[in-house]
Design a protein around this motif. Structure first.
Motif, PDB file in Angstrom:
ATOM      1  N   GLY A   7       1.191  -1.229  -0.376  1.00 55.36           N
ATOM      2  CA  GLY A   7       0.268   0.107  -0.757  1.00 55.36           C
ATOM      3  C   GLY A   7       0.894   1.037  -0.049  1.00 55.36           C
ATOM      4  N   LEU A   8       2.045   0.779   0.861  1.00 50.43           N
ATOM      5  CA  LEU A   8       3.368   2.621   0.906  1.00 50.43           C
ATOM      6  C   LEU A   8       3.597   2.483  -0.048  1.00 50.43           C
ATOM      7  CD1 LEU A   8       4.349   4.655   2.712  1.00 50.43           C
ATOM      8  CD2 LEU A   8       6.005   2.734   2.804  1.00 50.43           C
ATOM      9  N   PHE A   9       3.610   1.223  -0.946  1.00 46.20           N
ATOM     10  CA  PHE A   9       4.694   1.952  -2.279  1.00 46.20           C
ATOM     11  C   PHE A   9       3.382   1.810  -3.778  1.00 46.20           C
ATOM     12  CE2 PHE A   9       6.046  -0.390  -6.162  1.00 46.20           C
ATOM     13  CZ  PHE A   9       7.002  -0.054  -6.272  1.00 46.20           C
ATOM     14  N   TYR A  10       2.218   1.309  -3.187  1.00 43.62           N
ATOM     15  CA  TYR A  10       1.296   2.120  -4.252  1.00 43.62           C
ATOM     16  C   TYR A  10       1.321   3.612  -4.812  1.00 43.62           C
ATOM     17  CZ  TYR A  10      -3.023   3.973  -6.227  1.00 43.62           C
ATOM     18  OH  TYR A  10      -4.324   4.618  -6.501  1.00 43.62           O
ATOM     19  N   ARG A  11       1.101   3.880  -2.903  1.00 41.34           N
ATOM     20  CA  ARG A  11       0.972   5.586  -2.903  1.00 41.34           C
ATOM     21  C   ARG A  11       2.776   6.258  -3.368  1.00 41.34           C
ATOM     22  NH1 ARG A  11       1.296   8.727   3.047  1.00 41.34           N
ATOM     23  NH2 ARG A  11       3.542   7.801   2.143  1.00 41.34           N
ATOM     24  N   ASP A  12       3.165   6.393  -2.440  1.00 39.27           N
ATOM     25  CA  ASP A  12       4.457   6.766  -3.153  1.00 39.27           C
ATOM     26  C   ASP A  12       5.321   6.806  -4.832  1.00 39.27           C
ATOM     27  OD1 ASP A  12       4.840   7.417  -0.867  1.00 39.27           O
ATOM     28  OD2 ASP A  12       6.266   6.231   0.301  1.00 39.27           O
ATOM     29  N   PHE A  13       4.847   5.283  -5.257  1.00 41.59           N
ATOM     30  CA  PHE A  13       5.548   5.211  -6.337  1.00 41.59           C
ATOM     31  C   PHE A  13       4.178   5.528  -7.465  1.00 41.59           C
ATOM     32  CE2 PHE A  13       5.970   2.517 -10.716  1.00 41.59           C
ATOM     33  CZ  PHE A  13       7.012   2.601 -10.494  1.00 41.59           C
ATOM     34  N   THR A  14       3.861   5.896  -7.893  1.00 45.33           N
ATOM     35  CA  THR A  14       1.915   6.601  -8.254  1.00 45.33           C
ATOM     36  C   THR A  14       2.326   8.129  -7.944  1.00 45.33           C
ATOM     37  OG1 THR A  14       0.781   6.242  -6.740  1.00 45.33           O
ATOM     38  CG2 THR A  14      -0.008   4.825  -8.575  1.00 45.33           C
ATOM     39  N   LYS A  15       3.282   8.818  -6.768  1.00 50.13           N
ATOM     40  CA  LYS A  15       3.395   9.913  -6.473  1.00 50.13           C
ATOM     41  C   LYS A  15       4.860  10.143  -7.707  1.00 50.13           C
ATOM     42  CE  LYS A  15       2.018  12.315  -2.600  1.00 50.13           C
ATOM     43  NZ  LYS A  15       2.111  12.658  -1.166  1.00 50.13           N
ATOM     44  N   ALA A  16       5.234   9.333  -7.104  1.00 49.17           N
ATOM     45  CA  ALA A  16       6.324  10.177  -7.786  1.00 49.17           C
ATOM     46  C   ALA A  16       6.365   9.703  -8.600  1.00 49.17           C
ATOM     47  CB  ALA A  16       7.430   9.245  -7.404  1.00 49.17           C
ATOM     48  N   HIS A  17       5.814   9.271  -9.452  1.00 52.86           N
ATOM     49  CA  HIS A  17       5.574   9.347 -11.114  1.00 52.86           C
ATOM     50  C   HIS A  17       4.514  10.122 -11.954  1.00 52.86           C
ATOM     51  CE1 HIS A  17       7.753   5.394 -10.920  1.00 52.86           C
ATOM     52  NE2 HIS A  17       8.771   5.950 -12.029  1.00 52.86           N
ATOM     53  N   ASN A  18       4.053  11.313 -10.797  1.00 53.97           N
ATOM     54  CA  ASN A  18       2.632  12.073 -11.342  1.00 53.97           C
ATOM     55  C   ASN A  18       1.349  10.969 -11.670  1.00 53.97           C
ATOM     56  OD1 ASN A  18       3.778  14.006 -10.006  1.00 53.97           O
ATOM     57  ND2 ASN A  18       5.517  14.386 -11.325  1.00 53.97           N
ATOM     58  N   PHE A  19       1.282   9.995 -11.401  1.00 58.71           N
ATOM     59  CA  PHE A  19       0.814   9.553 -11.897  1.00 58.71           C
ATOM     60  C   PHE A  19      -0.532   9.024 -11.286  1.00 58.71           C
ATOM     61  CE2 PHE A  19      -1.937   4.674 -12.732  1.00 58.71           C
ATOM     62  CZ  PHE A  19      -1.180   4.411 -14.468  1.00 58.71           C
ATOM     63  N   VAL A  30       2.429   2.332 -14.802  1.00 61.07           N
ATOM     64  CA  VAL A  30       3.150   3.929 -14.098  1.00 61.07           C
ATOM     65  C   VAL A  30       3.605   3.758 -14.958  1.00 61.07           C
ATOM     66  CG1 VAL A  30       3.580   4.713 -12.428  1.00 61.07           C
ATOM     67  CG2 VAL A  30       1.996   3.072 -12.047  1.00 61.07           C
ATOM     68  N   GLN A  31       5.003   3.755 -15.094  1.00 65.78           N
ATOM     69  CA  GLN A  31       5.509   3.623 -16.289  1.00 65.78           C
ATOM     70  C   GLN A  31       5.478   4.045 -17.773  1.00 65.78           C
ATOM     71  OE1 GLN A  31       8.581   0.736 -15.678  1.00 65.78           O
ATOM     72  NE2 GLN A  31       9.639   1.765 -13.173  1.00 65.78           N
ATOM     73  N   GLY A  32       4.372   3.887 -17.918  1.00 66.89           N
ATOM     74  CA  GLY A  32       3.754   3.910 -19.380  1.00 66.89           C
ATOM     75  C   GLY A  32       4.084   3.365 -20.655  1.00 66.89           C
ATOM     76  N   HIS A  33       4.254   1.880 -19.663  1.00 66.16           N
ATOM     77  CA  HIS A  33       4.245   0.469 -20.702  1.00 66.16           C
ATOM     78  C   HIS A  33       2.988   0.102 -21.042  1.00 66.16           C
ATOM     79  CE1 HIS A  33       8.614   0.949 -20.538  1.00 66.16           C
ATOM     80  NE2 HIS A  33       8.674   1.036 -19.621  1.00 66.16           N
ATOM     81  N   SER A  34       2.521  -0.408 -22.184  1.00 64.75           N
ATOM     82  CA  SER A  34       1.003  -1.362 -21.845  1.00 64.75           C
ATOM     83  C   SER A  34       1.289  -1.906 -20.624  1.00 64.75           C
ATOM     84  CB  SER A  34       1.690  -3.056 -23.429  1.00 64.75           C
ATOM     85  OG  SER A  34       0.379  -3.126 -23.080  1.00 64.75           O
ATOM     86  N   PRO A  35      -0.044  -1.639 -19.987  1.00 69.66           N
ATOM     87  CA  PRO A  35      -0.599  -2.421 -18.711  1.00 69.66           C
ATOM     88  C   PRO A  35      -0.302  -4.123 -19.223  1.00 69.66           C
ATOM     89  CG  PRO A  35      -2.450  -1.744 -19.617  1.00 69.66           C
ATOM     90  CD  PRO A  35      -1.220  -1.445 -20.758  1.00 69.66           C
ATOM     91  N   GLU A  36      -0.675  -4.659 -19.541  1.00 67.85           N
ATOM     92  CA  GLU A  36      -0.312  -6.430 -20.263  1.00 67.85           C
ATOM     93  C   GLU A  36      -0.196  -6.397 -21.464  1.00 67.85           C
ATOM     94  OE1 GLU A  36      -2.899  -8.289 -18.526  1.00 67.85           O
ATOM     95  OE2 GLU A  36      -5.246  -6.627 -17.586  1.00 67.85           O
ATOM     96  N   SER A  37       1.271  -7.971 -20.626  1.00 73.63           N
ATOM     97  CA  SER A  37       1.906  -7.377 -21.938  1.00 73.63           C
ATOM     98  C   SER A  37       1.614  -9.086 -21.022  1.00 73.63           C
ATOM     99  CB  SER A  37       3.253  -7.773 -21.772  1.00 73.63           C
ATOM    100  OG  SER A  37       3.691  -8.836 -20.537  1.00 73.63           O
ATOM    101  N   GLY A  38       1.711  -9.984 -22.942  1.00 73.74           N
ATOM    102  CA  GLY A  38       0.650 -11.530 -22.234  1.00 73.74           C
ATOM    103  C   GLY A  38       0.987 -12.323 -21.860  1.00 73.74           C
ATOM    104  N   LEU A  39       2.844 -12.184 -20.963  1.00 79.57           N
ATOM    105  CA  LEU A  39       3.539 -12.964 -20.641  1.00 79.57           C
ATOM    106  C   LEU A  39       2.479 -12.505 -19.505  1.00 79.57           C
ATOM    107  CD1 LEU A  39       5.713 -15.512 -20.261  1.00 79.57           C
ATOM    108  CD2 LEU A  39       7.445 -13.243 -20.110  1.00 79.57           C
ATOM    109  N   LEU A  40       2.411 -12.172 -19.176  1.00 81.33           N
ATOM    110  CA  LEU A  40       2.762 -11.272 -17.699  1.00 81.33           C
ATOM    111  C   LEU A  40       0.958 -11.464 -17.478  1.00 81.33           C
ATOM    112  CD1 LEU A  40       4.308  -8.253 -16.817  1.00 81.33           C
ATOM    113  CD2 LEU A  40       4.414 -10.149 -16.172  1.00 81.33           C
ATOM    114  N   ALA A  41       0.342 -11.580 -18.615  1.00 84.93           N
ATOM    115  CA  ALA A  41      -1.140 -12.260 -18.386  1.00 84.93           C
ATOM    116  C   ALA A  41      -1.178 -13.243 -17.846  1.00 84.93           C
ATOM    117  CB  ALA A  41      -2.078 -11.200 -19.180  1.00 84.93           C
ATOM    118  N   HIS A  42      -0.678 -13.892 -18.532  1.00 86.70           N
ATOM    119  CA  HIS A  42      -0.976 -15.546 -18.305  1.00 86.70           C
ATOM    120  C   HIS A  42       0.189 -16.087 -17.013  1.00 86.70           C
ATOM    121  CE1 HIS A  42      -2.478 -16.259 -22.296  1.00 86.70           C
ATOM    122  NE2 HIS A  42      -1.631 -15.820 -23.289  1.00 86.70           N
ATOM    123  N   MET A  43       1.298 -15.342 -17.114  1.00 85.41           N
ATOM    124  CA  MET A  43       1.695 -16.041 -15.813  1.00 85.41           C
ATOM    125  C   MET A  43       0.680 -15.253 -14.320  1.00 85.41           C
ATOM    126  SD  MET A  43       5.575 -14.755 -15.979  1.00 85.41           S
ATOM    127  CE  MET A  43       6.655 -14.972 -14.624  1.00 85.41           C
TER     128      MET A  43
END
Length: 142
Positions: free
Chosen positions: A19-31, A96-109
Motif C-alpha cells: 500500500g505504501l509502495f503504491y502511494r509513493d510510486f504513483t506519486k513519484a511518477h505523477n500518475f 505507471v511507467q507508461g508501458h502497455s499495462p498487460e503484456s501477454g506473458l505477464l497476463a498468462h503468468m
C-alpha cells in the motif's frame, strides 16, 4: 500453528508495504490513472492476512495440519498468492511507467498464479471436510 502465525505476519507486512509502495510510486511518477498496484494491497491483506487468520482459528478447532494434504494446501496456496501479487505488481509498475499495462506473458503468468490459488482452495476444503464431518457424526452424550 507457528507456521500460520508467521504467514499472517508476513502477509500483513507485505500488504502494508504494498500500500505504501503504491502511494509513493504513483506519486513519484505523477500518475493518476488506474493501475494493478492499487489492488495488491487488498489482495495481500484479504487472501493472506484474513484468510490465514481464519485458517489459524480452524487449525485450533480441528487440527487441520494433521490432514494428509495440509502441506500441499499450505504451499500451493502461498505460492499462488505470492505469484499472483508479484505479477500484478509487475503489471502495475509497467502501467505507471507508461508501458502497455498487460503484456501477454505477464497476463498468462498472473493467470497461472490464480490457478494455483484455486487448487489451494480446493485442497483446503478437502482438508477441512473430514474434521468438520467427523465432529457432526459423533453422538451427543445424554
Amino acid at each position: 500453528m507457528k507456521q500460520l502465525y508467521y504467514a499472517v505476519t508476513l502477509y500483513t507486512a507485505l500488504g502494508l508495504v504494498s500500500g505504501l509502495f503504491y502511494r509513493d510510486f504513483t506519486k513519484a511518477h505523477n500518475f493518476t490513472g488506474k493501475t494493478e498496484l492499487a489492488i495488491t494491497h487488498t489482495h495481500l491483506l484479504a487472501l493472506g492476512t484474513l484468510f490465514f487468520l481464519i485458517v489459524l482459528a480452524l487449525e485450533k478447532q480441528f487440527t487441520l495440519s494433521a490432514e494428509r494434504l495440509y502441506g500441499w494446501f499450505f504451499w500451493t496456496y502461498n505460492v499462488g498468492v505470492l505469484w499472483s501479487v508479484a505479477c500484478m505488481t509487475a503489471i502495475g509498475i509497467r502501467t505507471v511507467q507508461g508501458h502497455s499495462p498487460e503484456s501477454g506473458l505477464l497476463a498468462h503468468m498472473a493467470g497461472g498464479g490464480h490457478i494455483l490459488l484455486t487448487v489451494g482452495f480446493v485442497v483446503f476444503f478437502i482438508c477441512l471436510y473430514r474434521p468438520v464431518t467427523a465432529r457432526q457424526e459423533k453422538p451427543a452424550h445424554v
